[in-house]
Design an enzyme around this catalytic site. Structure first.
Site, PDB file in Angstrom:
ATOM      1  N   ASP A  13       0.874  -1.191   0.060  1.00 53.06           N
ATOM      2  CA  ASP A  13      -0.087  -0.040  -0.100  1.00 53.06           C
ATOM      3  C   ASP A  13       0.938   1.078   0.133  1.00 53.06           C
ATOM      4  OD1 ASP A  13      -2.193  -1.601   0.241  1.00 53.06           O
ATOM      5  OD2 ASP A  13      -1.842  -1.789   2.271  1.00 53.06           O
ATOM      6  N   GLU A  14       2.039   1.087  -0.766  1.00 50.29           N
ATOM      7  CA  GLU A  14       2.759   2.299  -0.674  1.00 50.29           C
ATOM      8  C   GLU A  14       2.438   3.434  -1.830  1.00 50.29           C
ATOM      9  OE1 GLU A  14       3.992  -0.684  -1.218  1.00 50.29           O
ATOM     10  OE2 GLU A  14       5.403  -1.144   0.560  1.00 50.29           O
ATOM     11  N   LYS A  16       1.967   1.953  -5.025  1.00 47.39           N
ATOM     12  CA  LYS A  16       2.694   1.563  -6.315  1.00 47.39           C
ATOM     13  C   LYS A  16       1.757   1.740  -7.544  1.00 47.39           C
ATOM     14  CE  LYS A  16       3.249  -2.592  -4.123  1.00 47.39           C
ATOM     15  NZ  LYS A  16       3.024  -2.221  -2.975  1.00 47.39           N
ATOM     16  N   GLY A  40      -4.028  -4.660  -4.296  1.00 42.90           N
ATOM     17  CA  GLY A  40      -4.942  -3.528  -4.880  1.00 42.90           C
ATOM     18  C   GLY A  40      -4.442  -2.548  -5.508  1.00 42.90           C
ATOM     19  N   HIS A  41      -4.225  -2.308  -6.833  1.00 46.84           N
ATOM     20  CA  HIS A  41      -3.589  -1.332  -7.279  1.00 46.84           C
ATOM     21  C   HIS A  41      -4.746  -0.167  -7.630  1.00 46.84           C
ATOM     22  CE1 HIS A  41       0.469  -3.445  -7.975  1.00 46.84           C
ATOM     23  NE2 HIS A  41       0.179  -3.448  -6.504  1.00 46.84           N
ATOM     24  N   THR A  42      -4.462   1.090  -7.022  1.00 45.37           N
ATOM     25  CA  THR A  42      -5.496   2.176  -7.365  1.00 45.37           C
ATOM     26  C   THR A  42      -4.564   2.927  -8.350  1.00 45.37           C
ATOM     27  OG1 THR A  42      -6.237   1.692  -5.043  1.00 45.37           O
ATOM     28  CG2 THR A  42      -7.013   3.913  -6.382  1.00 45.37           C
ATOM     29  N   GLN A 223       2.268  -6.021  -3.049  1.00 41.30           N
ATOM     30  CA  GLN A 223       2.629  -6.034  -1.665  1.00 41.30           C
ATOM     31  C   GLN A 223       3.855  -5.252  -1.143  1.00 41.30           C
ATOM     32  OE1 GLN A 223       1.570  -9.459  -3.036  1.00 41.30           O
ATOM     33  NE2 GLN A 223      -0.451  -8.928  -2.711  1.00 41.30           N
ATOM     34  N   THR A 299      -8.433  -3.850  -1.270  1.00 42.31           N
ATOM     35  CA  THR A 299      -8.986  -4.969  -1.655  1.00 42.31           C
ATOM     36  C   THR A 299     -10.195  -5.616  -0.770  1.00 42.31           C
ATOM     37  OG1 THR A 299      -6.776  -5.795  -2.456  1.00 42.31           O
ATOM     38  CG2 THR A 299      -8.290  -7.765  -1.870  1.00 42.31           C
ATOM     39  N   GLY A 414      -0.558  14.108  -4.616  1.00 41.73           N
ATOM     40  CA  GLY A 414      -1.988  13.603  -4.690  1.00 41.73           C
ATOM     41  C   GLY A 414      -1.955  12.403  -5.541  1.00 41.73           C
TER      42      GLY A 414
END
Ligand code: IMP
Length: 435
Positions: A13-14, A16, A40-42, A223, A299, A414
């Site tokens: 959750d950095e 990425k 989960g890549h946002t 991860q 996720t 942002g």
């Protein structure tokens, strides 16, 4: 452009997803090399928000090719629904997405076992998994009992799946857990296999041919280093190699062909699930970071545990991944903070040290030693160049560089693509790898 490995240097959750999205422009191929739909890549593009779990973020860029490598574990129903979603939003996947024939598959019995373990484990033994069946699927891979994407191409796939379901159901029954519906699963997965077949390929050959012909590859880590099966806070880890080495073992390109490693660090730290987290702020300061940073799992929706930046972890990550440069994310989340802290060492039984101990029993008893900084108390999300950041923000970044020994090439202030500051001189530096 160089072959780049991008990894998370903390507990995942950095941020990425956004950095991968920015780097995609400079690469021809984007490959996921480990993990599964626990990730989960946002990515936010204009007013569109995408949360990708299995598809490489490069799928959002028409013209780029994407691989799901053999180090990934695939829930094919989840993959197909993600493919349907991006197609529904006007993107193409055909001819752009290739799924490794060596990638292992996740089936509902893996999920049932994962859920059962989490449910029955004593509190102190709970890992806090995403309950997606990741651990049991990798366990099957190591036990040499797994089914792989290539098996979907075989005529006897339905029979092999049926035998696995029967085996697992026997185990699940003994555990008193829910069991999988054999006929329904065989039907569902036979149909899913039919749909996925056109995408299954020998991605190792594909990737190496692409590299031979001068095309560039971006390895998309999921991860983070502290969740890596070997380097992380075992057993509170995921079951794959989330570090840079995993890009080679799970992607299929030899180590000597990797030109650079980019690490992603968040300006503070978060963790989801159980396990030691020395800089955790289990108080109103942590809650303020969670609110400002919208720190809820992409996720599972779980609130993330929040804390200060841990330089012991960052230095360790820089070392084990061979990080050439950092992408620093969510700097703007610290805009309102009065005093910002960085953990520069751990105290344990009267001694101070600055390495990550292997034993979680020690790590959970470590107390952080902090350096403190006056906050900049100025909004940074409108800033478009590094030079225009508040002086105190620059001082914080430069202290992170000095402490980690790694330069910061990119800063995110942002969620949008426009909220990104690139320090060209660092981003384009030759890190002494390319021959
Ligand atoms: P699993 O990967 O579902 O087995 O979960 C193992 C540990 O990794 C748990 O602490 C999860 O919360 C954590 N984890 C797995 N995927 C992610 C992720 O994408 N971001 C952050 N934590 C994750």
């Amino acid at each position: 452009m160089a072959n780049t490995v991008l990894i998370g240097a903390q507990w995942g959750d950095e941020g990425k997803g956004k950095i991968i999205d920015l780097l995609t422009e400079d690469h021809d191929w984007i490959i996921r090399y480990q993990g599964g739909h626990n990730a989960g890549h946002t990515v936010e593009i204009g007013d569109q928000r995408y949360v990708l779990h299995l598809l490489p973020s490069g799928i959002l860029h028409e013209g780029k090719k994407c691989i799901i490598g053999h180090g990934v574990v695939i829930d094919i129903l989840s993959l197909l629904s993600e493919m349907d979603e991006v197609v529904g939003r006007g993107l193409t996947v055909e001819g752009r997405l290739f799924v490794s024939d060596r990638a292992h598959l996740i089936f509902p019995y893996h999920r049932l076992l994962d859920e059962n373990r989490e449910f029955t484990a004593a509190t102190k033994d709970k890992i806090g998994t995403t309950k997606r069946g990741i651990g049991p699927a990798y366990a099957d891979k190591s036990s040499r009992t797994g089914l792989r994407a290539g098996d979907l191409l075989e005529a006897d796939f339905p029979d092999r799946l049926r035998r696995r379901i029967q085996d697992y159901n026997r185990q699940l029954e003994i555990l008193g857990a829910d069991i999988a519906d054999e006929d329904e699963l065989v039907r569902q997965y036979t149909e899913a296999a039919r749909r996925l077949k056109p995408y299954i390929a020998d991605t190792i050959s594909l990737l190496n041919k692409a590299a031979d012909s001068g095309e560039s590859i971006l390895f998309e880590g999921a991860q983070g280093t502290m969740l890596d099966i070997d380097y992380g806070t075992y057993p509170f880890v995921t079951s794959s190699s989330a570090t840079a080495g995993g890009a080679c073992t799970g992607g299929g390109l030899a180590p000597r062909r990797v030109d650079r490693v980019l690490g992603v660090i968040k300006a503070y730290a978060t963790r989801v699930g159980e396990g030691p987290f020395p800089t955790e702020l289990d108080n109103s300061e942590g809650a303020a970071l969670r609110n400002a940073g919208n720190e809820y799992g992409a996720t599972t929706g779980r609130p993330r545990r929040c804390g200060w930046f841990d330089n012991v972890v960052a230095r360790y990550s820089a070392m084990v991944n061979g990080v050439d440069a950092w992408a620093l994310t969510k700097l703007d989340v610290l805009d309102e903070v009065d005093i910002i802290k960085i953990c520069v060492g751990y105290k344990y039984e009267g001694k101070t040290f600055d390495v990550v101990p292997a034993r979680v029993r020690i790590l959970e008893k470590c107390t952080p030693v902090y350096e403190s900084f006056e906050g900049w108390k100025t909004p940074t999300s409108g800033v478009t160049s590094y030079g225009d950041l508040p002086e105190r923000a620059k001082a914080y970044i430069e202290r992170l560089e000095a402490l980690t020994g790694v330069p910061v090439a990119m800063i995110s202030v942002g969620p949008g693509r426009e909220h990104s500051l690139v320090r060209e001189e660092v981003a384009t530096a030759d890190h002494g790898r390319a021959s």
